[in-house]
Design a protein around this motif. Structure first.
Motif, PDB file in Angstrom:
ATOM      1  N   GLY A  16       1.574  -6.363  -2.490  1.00 37.30           N
ATOM      2  CA  GLY A  16       2.976  -6.706  -2.309  1.00 37.30           C
ATOM      3  C   GLY A  16       3.279  -7.187  -0.910  1.00 37.30           C
ATOM      4  N   GLY A  17       2.265  -7.747  -0.234  1.00 42.09           N
ATOM      5  CA  GLY A  17       2.428  -8.147   1.154  1.00 42.09           C
ATOM      6  C   GLY A  17       3.165  -9.450   1.375  1.00 42.09           C
ATOM      7  N   GLY A  18       3.656 -10.055   0.299  1.00 42.00           N
ATOM      8  CA  GLY A  18       4.317 -11.344   0.428  1.00 42.00           C
ATOM      9  C   GLY A  18       5.797 -11.290   0.721  1.00 42.00           C
ATOM     10  N   SER A  19       6.404 -10.105   0.685  1.00 45.93           N
ATOM     11  CA  SER A  19       7.844 -10.016   0.950  1.00 45.93           C
ATOM     12  C   SER A  19       8.244  -8.569   1.204  1.00 45.93           C
ATOM     13  CB  SER A  19       8.657 -10.568  -0.233  1.00 45.93           C
ATOM     14  OG  SER A  19       8.498  -9.739  -1.370  1.00 45.93           O
ATOM     15  N   GLY A  20       9.468  -8.397   1.642  1.00 46.11           N
ATOM     16  CA  GLY A  20      10.101  -7.088   1.742  1.00 46.11           C
ATOM     17  C   GLY A  20       9.315  -6.034   2.499  1.00 46.11           C
ATOM     18  N   ILE A  21       9.233  -4.843   1.901  1.00 43.41           N
ATOM     19  CA  ILE A  21       8.559  -3.716   2.536  1.00 43.41           C
ATOM     20  C   ILE A  21       7.084  -4.021   2.758  1.00 43.41           C
ATOM     21  CG2 ILE A  21       7.871  -1.307   2.242  1.00 43.41           C
ATOM     22  CD1 ILE A  21      10.503  -0.885   0.682  1.00 43.41           C
ATOM     23  N   GLY A  22       6.436  -4.646   1.768  1.00 42.99           N
ATOM     24  CA  GLY A  22       5.024  -4.965   1.905  1.00 42.99           C
ATOM     25  C   GLY A  22       4.744  -5.865   3.084  1.00 42.99           C
ATOM     26  N   GLN A  23       5.591  -6.860   3.279  1.00 42.98           N
ATOM     27  CA  GLN A  23       5.436  -7.777   4.414  1.00 42.98           C
ATOM     28  C   GLN A  23       5.632  -7.044   5.738  1.00 42.98           C
ATOM     29  OE1 GLN A  23       8.197 -11.267   4.875  1.00 42.98           O
ATOM     30  NE2 GLN A  23       6.406 -12.387   4.127  1.00 42.98           N
ATOM     31  N   ALA A  24       6.581  -6.114   5.764  1.00 39.72           N
ATOM     32  CA  ALA A  24       6.813  -5.318   6.972  1.00 39.72           C
ATOM     33  C   ALA A  24       5.620  -4.416   7.267  1.00 39.72           C
ATOM     34  CB  ALA A  24       8.082  -4.483   6.813  1.00 39.72           C
ATOM     35  N   ILE A  39      -2.253  -8.716  -0.757  1.00 36.59           N
ATOM     36  CA  ILE A  39      -2.351  -9.215  -2.128  1.00 36.59           C
ATOM     37  C   ILE A  39      -0.945  -9.364  -2.684  1.00 36.59           C
ATOM     38  CG2 ILE A  39      -3.271  -8.820  -4.450  1.00 36.59           C
ATOM     39  CD1 ILE A  39      -5.280  -6.870  -3.184  1.00 36.59           C
ATOM     40  N   ASP A  40      -0.680 -10.507  -3.320  1.00 39.33           N
ATOM     41  CA  ASP A  40       0.634 -10.724  -3.918  1.00 39.33           C
ATOM     42  C   ASP A  40       0.557 -11.936  -4.840  1.00 39.33           C
ATOM     43  OD1 ASP A  40       3.511 -11.028  -4.361  1.00 39.33           O
ATOM     44  OD2 ASP A  40       3.785  -9.886  -2.513  1.00 39.33           O
ATOM     45  N   VAL A  41       1.509 -12.043  -5.768  1.00 39.32           N
ATOM     46  CA  VAL A  41       1.624 -13.262  -6.578  1.00 39.32           C
ATOM     47  C   VAL A  41       2.451 -14.311  -5.837  1.00 39.32           C
ATOM     48  CG1 VAL A  41       1.365 -12.079  -8.784  1.00 39.32           C
ATOM     49  CG2 VAL A  41       3.651 -12.321  -7.792  1.00 39.32           C
ATOM     50  N   ASN A  42       3.140 -13.885  -4.782  1.00 39.39           N
ATOM     51  CA  ASN A  42       4.012 -14.753  -4.001  1.00 39.39           C
ATOM     52  C   ASN A  42       3.202 -15.455  -2.907  1.00 39.39           C
ATOM     53  OD1 ASN A  42       5.959 -15.962  -2.430  1.00 39.39           O
ATOM     54  ND2 ASN A  42       7.016 -14.056  -1.877  1.00 39.39           N
ATOM     55  N   GLU A  43       2.606 -16.589  -3.246  1.00 41.68           N
ATOM     56  CA  GLU A  43       1.756 -17.293  -2.291  1.00 41.68           C
ATOM     57  C   GLU A  43       2.546 -17.791  -1.085  1.00 41.68           C
ATOM     58  OE1 GLU A  43      -1.680 -20.791  -2.209  1.00 41.68           O
ATOM     59  OE2 GLU A  43      -0.545 -20.401  -4.051  1.00 41.68           O
ATOM     60  N   ASN A  95      -0.255   0.547  -1.403  1.00 43.36           N
ATOM     61  CA  ASN A  95       0.309  -0.072  -2.605  1.00 43.36           C
ATOM     62  C   ASN A  95       1.820  -0.193  -2.494  1.00 43.36           C
ATOM     63  OD1 ASN A  95      -1.782  -0.682  -4.559  1.00 43.36           O
ATOM     64  ND2 ASN A  95      -2.180   1.511  -4.647  1.00 43.36           N
ATOM     65  N   VAL A  96       2.296  -1.413  -2.298  1.00 47.42           N
ATOM     66  CA  VAL A  96       3.737  -1.647  -2.231  1.00 47.42           C
ATOM     67  C   VAL A  96       4.204  -2.571  -3.354  1.00 47.42           C
ATOM     68  CG1 VAL A  96       5.660  -2.310  -0.731  1.00 47.42           C
ATOM     69  CG2 VAL A  96       3.562  -1.434   0.281  1.00 47.42           C
ATOM     70  N   ALA A  97       3.305  -3.343  -3.936  1.00 46.07           N
ATOM     71  CA  ALA A  97       3.678  -4.330  -4.964  1.00 46.07           C
ATOM     72  C   ALA A  97       4.465  -3.677  -6.092  1.00 46.07           C
ATOM     73  CB  ALA A  97       2.427  -5.005  -5.517  1.00 46.07           C
ATOM     74  N   PRO A 116       8.151  -3.240 -15.586  1.00 44.43           N
ATOM     75  CA  PRO A 116       7.905  -2.476 -14.357  1.00 44.43           C
ATOM     76  C   PRO A 116       6.794  -1.444 -14.516  1.00 44.43           C
ATOM     77  CG  PRO A 116       9.989  -1.825 -15.357  1.00 44.43           C
ATOM     78  CD  PRO A 116       9.522  -3.029 -16.090  1.00 44.43           C
ATOM     79  N   ILE A 117       6.640  -0.915 -15.707  1.00 47.78           N
ATOM     80  CA  ILE A 117       5.558   0.049 -15.911  1.00 47.78           C
ATOM     81  C   ILE A 117       4.201  -0.639 -15.778  1.00 47.78           C
ATOM     82  CG2 ILE A 117       4.432   1.490 -17.666  1.00 47.78           C
ATOM     83  CD1 ILE A 117       7.251   2.318 -18.570  1.00 47.78           C
ATOM     84  N   THR A 118       4.090  -1.851 -16.320  1.00 47.45           N
ATOM     85  CA  THR A 118       2.832  -2.587 -16.243  1.00 47.45           C
ATOM     86  C   THR A 118       2.467  -2.927 -14.810  1.00 47.45           C
ATOM     87  OG1 THR A 118       3.184  -3.530 -18.437  1.00 47.45           O
ATOM     88  CG2 THR A 118       1.616  -4.661 -17.010  1.00 47.45           C
ATOM     89  N   VAL A 119       3.435  -3.393 -14.029  1.00 45.66           N
ATOM     90  CA  VAL A 119       3.142  -3.776 -12.642  1.00 45.66           C
ATOM     91  C   VAL A 119       3.114  -2.551 -11.734  1.00 45.66           C
ATOM     92  CG1 VAL A 119       3.929  -5.102 -10.652  1.00 45.66           C
ATOM     93  CG2 VAL A 119       4.127  -6.075 -12.946  1.00 45.66           C
ATOM     94  N   ASN A 120       4.178  -1.762 -11.745  1.00 51.45           N
ATOM     95  CA  ASN A 120       4.329  -0.683 -10.770  1.00 51.45           C
ATOM     96  C   ASN A 120       3.369   0.477 -10.999  1.00 51.45           C
ATOM     97  OD1 ASN A 120       6.471  -2.356 -10.189  1.00 51.45           O
ATOM     98  ND2 ASN A 120       8.057  -0.896 -10.786  1.00 51.45           N
TER      99      ASN A 120
END
Length: 257
Positions: A16-24, A39-43, A95-97, A116-120
């Motif tokens: 989840g490093g592409g935005s928000g808390i993960g990026q921070a 790692i993120d889907v947000n390239e 793990n933040v994604a 959300p269950i599948t991803v989170n």
């Protein structure tokens, strides 16, 4: 301000490093000398991290990224093995994604509930499972992202709340299972934080977001910032958290006290 170097020579995966808390979290760990692979889907967000981290990298700190979904088993296996092959080790998994879906419970489809269950939850399971053998070798640690919604009954968020409750329970289970192997497993439990995910939730609910209960109780509620949460992730993932495992640390400005 004291300059910290708690992650010097440490290889750290941040989902989840592409935005928000993960990026921070990425910025914080790189600034303390960490070798961070996001790692993120947000390239687009991942690429933006290149310029951000170039300015703050401490001695030895560096950043790279891999595009992919943590909910896909083969993708997770491939990425984590690639990281270990390239860097020779893995010291920390953060793990933040995650995704959030908001809807009235009786109007929620099975697909909306399961997203959300599948991803989170499943995504966190997959990354923890694939990282664990490598973390045992380095006596490393995991920090997962739970949520106050798992504990405090936030409305319109049944699927998200269930997923984060699962993350919390799994974190505690893993902390016991791998204690003797020297792997610590903790979680951070954010409240309302100003992130793109929270903003999109408010839009979907016509401005009715996860701080609804606070307004109903006439609490003067102010959202936190991603950096507030990143600081706690960094503490738990570093040697400063070396005597903590199985803990779920709430970061919400006291709203849920």
């Amino acid at each position: 301000m004291t300059v910290l170097s708690r992650f010097s020579n440490k290889v750290v995966i941040v989902t989840g490093g592409g935005s928000g808390i993960g990026q921070a979290v990425v910025r914080r760990v790189v600034s303390e000398g960490g070798i961070v692979i996001a790692i993120d889907v947000n390239e687009t967000g991942l690429k933006a991290g290149v310029k951000q981290t170039e300015k703050i990298a401490a001695a030895g700190g560096r950043y790279s990224f891999k595009v992919g979904s943590i909910s896909d088993e083969e993708t997770v296996k491939k990425i984590i093995q690639e990281v270990v092959d390239q860097e020779g080790r893995l010291d920390v998994l953060i793990n933040v994604a995650g995704i959030l879906r908001s809807s009235k419970f009786t109007e929620t489809s099975l697909e909306e509930f399961m997203e959300p269950i599948t991803v989170n939850l499943v995504g966190t399971f997959l990354t923890c499972r694939e990282a664990m053998p490598h973390l045992i070798k380095t006596k490393g640690n995991i920090v997962n992202c739970a949520s106050t919604s798992a504990r405090f009954g936030h409305p319109y968020m049944a699927g998200y709340s269930a997923s984060k409750g699962g993350v919390e329970a799994m974190t505690k289970a893993l902390s016991w299972e791998y204690m003797k192997e020297g792997v610590r497993v903790n979680a951070v439990c954010p409240g309302g934080i100003s992130t793109p995910m929270k903003e999109s939730q408010g839009e979907r609910m016509g401005g009715l977001d996860q701080s609804l209960f606070a307004h109903l109780m006439r609490i003067d509620y102010t959202c936190g910032e991603p950096d507030h949460v990143a600081a706690v992730f960094a503490m738990l993932a570093s040697a400063d958290g070396s005597f903590m495992t199985g803990e779920i640390v709430k970061v919400d400005g006291g709203v849920h006290n």
